[in-house]
Design an enzyme around this catalytic site. Sequence first.
Site, mmCIF file in Angstrom:
data_model
loop_
_atom_site.group_PDB
_atom_site.id
_atom_site.type_symbol
_atom_site.label_atom_id
_atom_site.label_comp_id
_atom_site.label_asym_id
_atom_site.label_seq_id
_atom_site.Cartn_x
_atom_site.Cartn_y
_atom_site.Cartn_z
ATOM 1 N N GLU A 243 -2.216 19.733 17.337
ATOM 2 C CA GLU A 243 -0.596 19.245 17.094
ATOM 3 C C GLU A 243 -0.709 17.894 17.872
ATOM 4 O OE1 GLU A 243 3.532 20.840 19.021
ATOM 5 O OE2 GLU A 243 2.106 22.380 18.314
ATOM 6 N N CYS A 280 8.154 18.244 21.954
ATOM 7 C CA CYS A 280 7.322 17.819 20.847
ATOM 8 C C CYS A 280 8.370 17.885 19.436
ATOM 9 C CB CYS A 280 6.206 18.730 20.514
ATOM 10 S SG CYS A 280 6.463 20.382 20.395
#
Length: 497
Positions: A243, A280
């Site tokens: 990620e 994020c």
Amino acid sequence: MTPDTGPVETTSAAAPADTTPAELEQALAAAAAAAPVFARSEPAVRAGWIRAVADALDAASDELVPIAMRESSLPQARLTGEVARSTGQLRMFADVLEEGSLLEVIIDTADAQAKPVPRPDLRRVLVPLGPVLVFAASNFPFAFSVCGGDTASALAAGCPVIVKAHPGHPELSARTAEVMIEALKTAGAPDGTFGLIAGFDVGVTALKDPRITAAGFTGSVPAGKALHEIAVTRPEPIPFYGELGSLNPVFVTPAAIDARGKDIATGYVGSFTLGVGQFCTKPGLLFLPTGHGLQEQLVEAVGGVAEAPMLNDRIKDGFSSGLDRLEKVDGLRVWSSGAATLLQTTVTELLARRDEILEECFGPVSIVVEYDGVDELKAAVEAFEGNLTATLHAENEDADLARELLPLLTARAGRVLWNGWPTGVAVSWAQHHGGPFPSTVGSIHTSVGVTAARRFQRPVAYQDAPDAVLPDVLKDSNPAGISRRVNGTVTTDEVTR
């Protein structure tokens, strides 16, 4: 994503020394030895081991949270909630193991009359890959670190886990690992089910080791790409679930401005400054129609954001550098600065300087982009690469426009939100926390939710195997009582051959 998963380790009196080659070999050997035992464990037994870890972490919360506060500068309430999130997802996986869906058992009994050819007896189940290496993240010291989603889902899949500790919270990492290892041992899990290593080079060495069968990572694009390259160019390539970076654009229609413009402005500022902009899923850009009339309210809301420390000096320095870069880009104007920064531009200017403007800056900064008409709005959507999320604020009267925009957003994001804010990721069956590159390197998988375990499993089909030699979950009698799909129907009943 957190930009500080890289080769520089922080210094701390409590920081453990880098794992030695001998210690790494011990961890890898223990994980490899545990793998077949862990893989053979019955779902209910494995569920018990996982619940034991959850109970132990909850019991140690009063000890762990103060350590996390000291190392991360995050507030107590946030960290206490993170512990609950971590233990909650462990228990969720335990429940799913007992129910059976995690194994995706499918049985097609033999059919001599099947056309065009007779069908053999086929029984399919997901099996664990083997030892998994997890690179912990810094921005969630519990939920995406030592006992975060990668660890929880890998354990649920039946894989031993070795975590490469993040240098941003070394003491917390070491103590969390101790709690987990003791809980697993007491519950009867095999030695080597879980281990912790420290040191950037140590993590790279572990990633190259043939006993590691998959890896999970949350961090920066450069570090993630470098580790991904190592994983896929090994003599035996392995899946690497990284990620990396996400801008999480938010698009607002004129009708939404007219209906609730002030609420949108307030919600946006609250979202991009949440956790000092270190999520994020932070909304990095807000697209508003020309003439929106929200500048004053946006500036006022940003000016009211209180100063708060960032996770560590390295992230703070990286943010300062990124913000300085953005403020020098032609076409970007500063609307408000202080504890948080709000910049402004237009779609025309964004398209002219796409690479400069659409580079993630991890921290409390976001950009308002003004568009003039539907064509510019569509062009703005199409300017983006892959993202974890994309959000549309619209009204019922925007149905036709929404039907045009949603396929464009779907092509670029793993989660598409309607009239919401992307910060906050529910841990649930349906959640998808992933997206096209560069948000992740594997858009078909999620790192949050039940199906996160699918990253660490592979399917095996047994053909015409006698019942006596099959794993219990595939036996006719279904001794575990789990849910299975038999000849197309989901059932817990016994199978008649």
